[in-house]
Scaffold this active site. Structure first.
Site, mmCIF file in Angstrom:
data_model
loop_
_atom_site.group_PDB
_atom_site.id
_atom_site.type_symbol
_atom_site.label_atom_id
_atom_site.label_comp_id
_atom_site.label_asym_id
_atom_site.label_seq_id
_atom_site.Cartn_x
_atom_site.Cartn_y
_atom_site.Cartn_z
ATOM 1 N N CYS B 128 0.808 -1.230 0.000
ATOM 2 C CA CYS B 128 0.000 0.000 0.000
ATOM 3 C C CYS B 128 0.835 1.271 0.000
ATOM 4 O O CYS B 128 0.557 2.208 -0.749
ATOM 5 C CB CYS B 128 -0.944 -0.003 1.205
ATOM 6 S SG CYS B 128 -0.145 -0.426 2.767
ATOM 7 N N HIS B 241 -3.522 6.140 4.744
ATOM 8 C CA HIS B 241 -2.095 6.348 5.010
ATOM 9 C C HIS B 241 -1.673 7.739 4.537
ATOM 10 O O HIS B 241 -2.168 8.222 3.521
ATOM 11 C CB HIS B 241 -1.249 5.339 4.229
ATOM 12 C CG HIS B 241 -1.276 3.937 4.785
ATOM 13 N ND1 HIS B 241 -1.966 3.580 5.917
ATOM 14 C CD2 HIS B 241 -0.665 2.804 4.346
ATOM 15 C CE1 HIS B 241 -1.786 2.280 6.149
ATOM 16 N NE2 HIS B 241 -1.014 1.785 5.205
#
Lengths: 335, 335
Positions: B128, B241
């Site tokens: 990710c 994130h």
């Protein structure tokens, strides 16, 4: 020593009371000052009740050796004359005078001697993120001159004061209860969020906080060769700041020599044992004095650089403790 | 298309169900697979109940065009043969095959065509943190070759799965109630804390997560000239994130040309208006598809570099969405 604390009711003011006691500061008399909001309140110091006096233009600081001032830049500017008039050394926690050429900006582990050259009787305490960083840069600078620093901060709520810490705790409660959190102190909800803005923006796209890390570092370390690019981010942590730092030096340094330098450096504690999952974390280092470093390794993107992670209590070393250490350094006459 | 999801009950599996619908993926039949723990559960897809089948060595994937696999590296390795045996394209979300030379590692905005060169029928979905970063590096690389990247991550709990997100919420409740929070999924309490370790440590002092950002970036961008030094930190945020990134290019780029490149880049949305306190924040971008960038400015420590801040939903673009986009790219036959 006769000591005064201006801004006694704030987060840093309260910590100053603790730190003076913790370091056995030689206090003969203690006076507390505050705004109309806190004047009249009482705090206990070494078993004695001390009442907060109202700070005004008529306040008389004569006989006070050191005044620790932490009530915001506006108050510092307005009352500097009143505080220093009779020879009191003003150790100022605000940003009011930090970049003035006739006001030394001091971190005792780095440039303690600068404190003796304060023609206006004012010594400035640097910004918390800078203090924490320069304590770790100084031992590296002694090995080889620093050229470039890249730093990403993870700053706790405490940097915005006691009210901000309370607001964060209230937000934790609200989101736990499925309620809309109250947002007043920060621009946005901080719980379960990150705010990539600390202080206001400057014309170059950096925030004032980020530019402090650039400018204050140069002044404290007496080097215009050091360039710092900082990204400062507020994180939902209560009171210790963390920093991811990359440092490029003139000659390449090994991890081993930097580790050794950190281990010998005053105010630095190495907490770096990956195998044991040991590294500095803000939750467990709140209330501690040193700057903790860990995650020390080579910079994979630059053969002349190393990188590490640091954590330090923003209210202790980042504010109250550093201010008291400046006074101690002057009393002990280290030069 | 006949589609399968392996690991249907996990955070990414559940998001895959949503994404397939959101992007109007041409689904003729859908099969769901899971472990003994989730087999027998039912999930609704486009109004129909689909039961989770037990994944076993006897599972028959014949007729399945695409299998989206998100059940950990162990499961991916164990069942790759079973899944791909009859010509099914396996789009794998785990780290099992990412660095294998005969498995393409694909982010459609960057190297979509690599998906057509998958001799084993396996295409790997990158980590990710890497996906989010390379989507922003690609438009810069097109302006001038990238040399060095420094990146500090602020990674949400979601990276460790749905259980980790639940644990973080429970910790918020516990600390709000003044109780000791339960710590199981992470090494330490995450609420009101930062954990500067994501995944295990390697010999060079970096974590596996940090080395993924180094190695996967090179593979996806087809360049061994790019060196990435990452510090990966888990933060008490639920699911998006964030990354603070510094990028050095061969020739110095202006903020204006990078901004223009970002604005034209697929998958990137610029959210950068400091005067309006506008910048990407994870709380407000959860569930969104793009990679958001903001805080774009020159790197004050390097004339050949720029710096910015990025936020992206770890479960959407960082996992489920990218996997589905790979399949879409192949169906549309872009080459």
């Amino acid at each position: 020593m006769n000591v005064a604390i201006v801004g006694a009711s704030g987060a840093v003011g309260q910590e100053l009371l603790k730190v003076l006691d913790d370091v056995n500061f030689p206090v003969s008399t203690l006076r507390l000052f505050g705004s109309a909001r806190s004047a009249g309140k009482s705090y206990t110091f070494r078993g004695k009740e001390v009442k907060v006096e109202l700070l005004s233009h008529e306040s008389d600081f004569s006989g006070v050796d050191f005044a620790f001032v932490s009530a915001g830049a506006g108050t510092s500017k307005e009352y500097a004359e009143v505080i220093t008039r009779h020879g009191t050394v003003m150790i100022d926690n605000s940003s009011a005078f930090r970049m003035d050429s006739d006001v030394p900006l001091v971190v005792p582990e780095v440039n303690g001697d600068d404190a003796f050259n304060a023609p206006r009787g004012i010594i400035a305490n640097p910004n918390c993120t800078t203090i924490q960083m320069v304590v770790t840069l100084e031992p590296i600078q002694k090995l080889s001159p620093i050229r470039r620093v890249h730093v990403a901060t993870y700053q706790a709520a405490s940097g915005a004061g006691a009210v901000a810490m309370d607001e964060l705790m209230e937000q934790f409660k609200s989101i736990s209860a499925g309620e809309e959190p109250k947002v007043e102190k920060f621009y946005y909800q901080l719980a379960a969020n990150l705010i990539p803005q600390v202080d206001v923006f400057m014309e170059n796209g950096y925030t004032k906080e980020e530019m402090k890390m650039f400018n204050e570092t140069r002044k404290i370390m007496h080097s215009d060769e050091i360039a710092v690019s900082a990204t400062c981010v507020r994180v939902p942590v209560l009171r210790a700041h963390s920093e991811a730092i990359w440092v490029e030096t003139e000659r390449p340094l090994s991890v081993e020599e930097v580790r050794e330098a950190f281990e010998k450096a005053p105010g630095v504690v190495v907490k770096d044992s990956p195998a044991d999952k040991e590294y500095p974390m803000p939750l467990f280092l709140s209330g501690e004095d040193p700057v903790y470093v860990g995650r020390l390794r080579k910079d994979l993107a630059n053969p002349n650089a190393i990188t590490f992670w640091s954590v330090s209590d923003q209210i202790r070393k980042g504010a109250a403790l550093n201010a008291v250490q400046i006074a101690l350094y002057m009393i002990e006459g280290k030069k």
